[in-house]
Write a protein that holds these residues in place. Sequence first.
Motif, PDB file in Angstrom:
ATOM      1  N   ARG A  96       0.845  -1.203   0.000  1.00  0.00           N
ATOM      2  CA  ARG A  96       0.000   0.000   0.000  1.00  0.00           C
ATOM      3  C   ARG A  96       0.877   1.249   0.000  1.00  0.00           C
ATOM      4  O   ARG A  96       0.602   2.215  -0.719  1.00  0.00           O
ATOM      5  CB  ARG A  96      -0.913   0.005   1.226  1.00  0.00           C
ATOM      6  CG  ARG A  96      -2.035  -1.018   1.200  1.00  0.00           C
ATOM      7  CD  ARG A  96      -3.028  -0.697   2.305  1.00  0.00           C
ATOM      8  NE  ARG A  96      -3.944  -1.769   2.588  1.00  0.00           N
ATOM      9  CZ  ARG A  96      -5.008  -2.067   1.850  1.00  0.00           C
ATOM     10  NH1 ARG A  96      -5.249  -1.376   0.755  1.00  0.00           N
ATOM     11  NH2 ARG A  96      -5.816  -3.047   2.207  1.00  0.00           N
ATOM     12  N   ASP A  97       1.912   1.238   0.837  1.00  0.00           N
ATOM     13  CA  ASP A  97       2.836   2.381   0.881  1.00  0.00           C
ATOM     14  C   ASP A  97       3.503   2.585  -0.469  1.00  0.00           C
ATOM     15  O   ASP A  97       3.670   3.718  -0.934  1.00  0.00           O
ATOM     16  CB  ASP A  97       3.905   2.162   1.954  1.00  0.00           C
ATOM     17  CG  ASP A  97       3.354   2.247   3.363  1.00  0.00           C
ATOM     18  OD1 ASP A  97       2.286   2.861   3.537  1.00  0.00           O
ATOM     19  OD2 ASP A  97       3.990   1.708   4.288  1.00  0.00           O
ATOM     20  N   ARG A 100       0.970   4.064  -2.862  1.00  0.00           N
ATOM     21  CA  ARG A 100       0.666   5.451  -2.485  1.00  0.00           C
ATOM     22  C   ARG A 100       1.824   6.380  -2.833  1.00  0.00           C
ATOM     23  O   ARG A 100       1.620   7.480  -3.351  1.00  0.00           O
ATOM     24  CB  ARG A 100       0.360   5.521  -0.990  1.00  0.00           C
ATOM     25  CG  ARG A 100       0.132   6.933  -0.463  1.00  0.00           C
ATOM     26  CD  ARG A 100      -0.390   6.914   0.956  1.00  0.00           C
ATOM     27  NE  ARG A 100       0.502   6.202   1.852  1.00  0.00           N
ATOM     28  CZ  ARG A 100       1.609   6.726   2.368  1.00  0.00           C
ATOM     29  NH1 ARG A 100       1.958   7.970   2.049  1.00  0.00           N
ATOM     30  NH2 ARG A 100       2.363   6.034   3.197  1.00  0.00           N
ATOM     31  N   GLU A 104       1.808   9.613  -5.298  1.00  0.00           N
ATOM     32  CA  GLU A 104       2.249  10.927  -4.834  1.00  0.00           C
ATOM     33  C   GLU A 104       3.397  11.459  -5.684  1.00  0.00           C
ATOM     34  O   GLU A 104       3.491  12.660  -5.942  1.00  0.00           O
ATOM     35  CB  GLU A 104       2.668  10.847  -3.367  1.00  0.00           C
ATOM     36  CG  GLU A 104       1.497  10.597  -2.421  1.00  0.00           C
ATOM     37  CD  GLU A 104       1.954  10.302  -1.005  1.00  0.00           C
ATOM     38  OE1 GLU A 104       3.185  10.166  -0.790  1.00  0.00           O
ATOM     39  OE2 GLU A 104       1.087  10.207  -0.111  1.00  0.00           O
TER      40      GLU A 104
END
Length: 325
Positions: A96-97, A100, A104
């Motif tokens: 998930r990181d 994400r 970004e």
Amino acid sequence: MNSEKLIDAMALPAPMESAAGKARNLRISLKQWKMFNAVIDFDGFFGAADSLHVTQSTISHAVTKLQEQLGVPLLELKGRKAHITEEGKILLERSRDLVRHAIELEELADHLRQGWGPEIRLAVDPSFPADLLTLALRKTSALARGIRLRVKEATPEQATQALRDNTVDMAISTRMAFGFVGDELIEIEHVAVAHPDNPLFGLRRELTLHDLNTQCQLVISDANDYFPADAASHPARHARSWSVSSLERAISVLGQGVGYAWLPRHQVQQQIDGKGLRVLPVAGGCSYRTPLYLNFGRPSPADSAARGFAEALRSCSERFAQPHA
């Protein structure tokens, strides 16, 4: 070879491949991780396919290939439903990181393409001095051009939720947000004020709680509903209250001689100096202080704009002095 030397030898790092070399040899794509996340988030292959606008077979193939490449089972079938494994749970959060951060990174590149600088997202308690935000932004902009500050006012509950949802980078709140890193930033002095013609001044003595209860207490929305639990010095809010939407509205109502209010001194000092409002002589003290905390959301690099802005906020807040301590 003695045991101590053996341990030292084993502790030596193995020859490491360069980051560029690793990047060339990546076996797994972001699209595969994104599809794996979607299977979990949308309760199966059908929901994942619908959310990503692809076929179920595409999702199934991508996840199967992902498991083969990793050599670790991420999902296991129980009946007709896929369940995440313990190994899958561990990799899920890291993936998930990864997704994400990739999103970004693309957003930042898009901002730079349009000539924008880094964006700092901040939730702030309404009592925080707006001038300090401006000063901190100017100080940070001197080091990094094009910084944009997105500010939204928030109650402590809203600020904590925004940190959890990752819709803000930092939050200035009357509470430390549970599960996040933060520290005290500043104390805000609140004073009891009313129009000079308010009958309370006609008593010509210190005012008791009973005296205050004869008047309507103005509160800004729910701003006075969230005092720190251990702040025994702050006044109790009584039943006769009038909730207004903004500081300007509260000052307008007070200016008509209606009621009294506990308001941040720095926000009403101009009215006090101009004799439009007076500080009520409340027994036991006409003021109380509320600490505000700076809470951090996701970790950010030490040289990031967000960290620079946080340091500027601390510096400006340290120099902030109430006109009447």
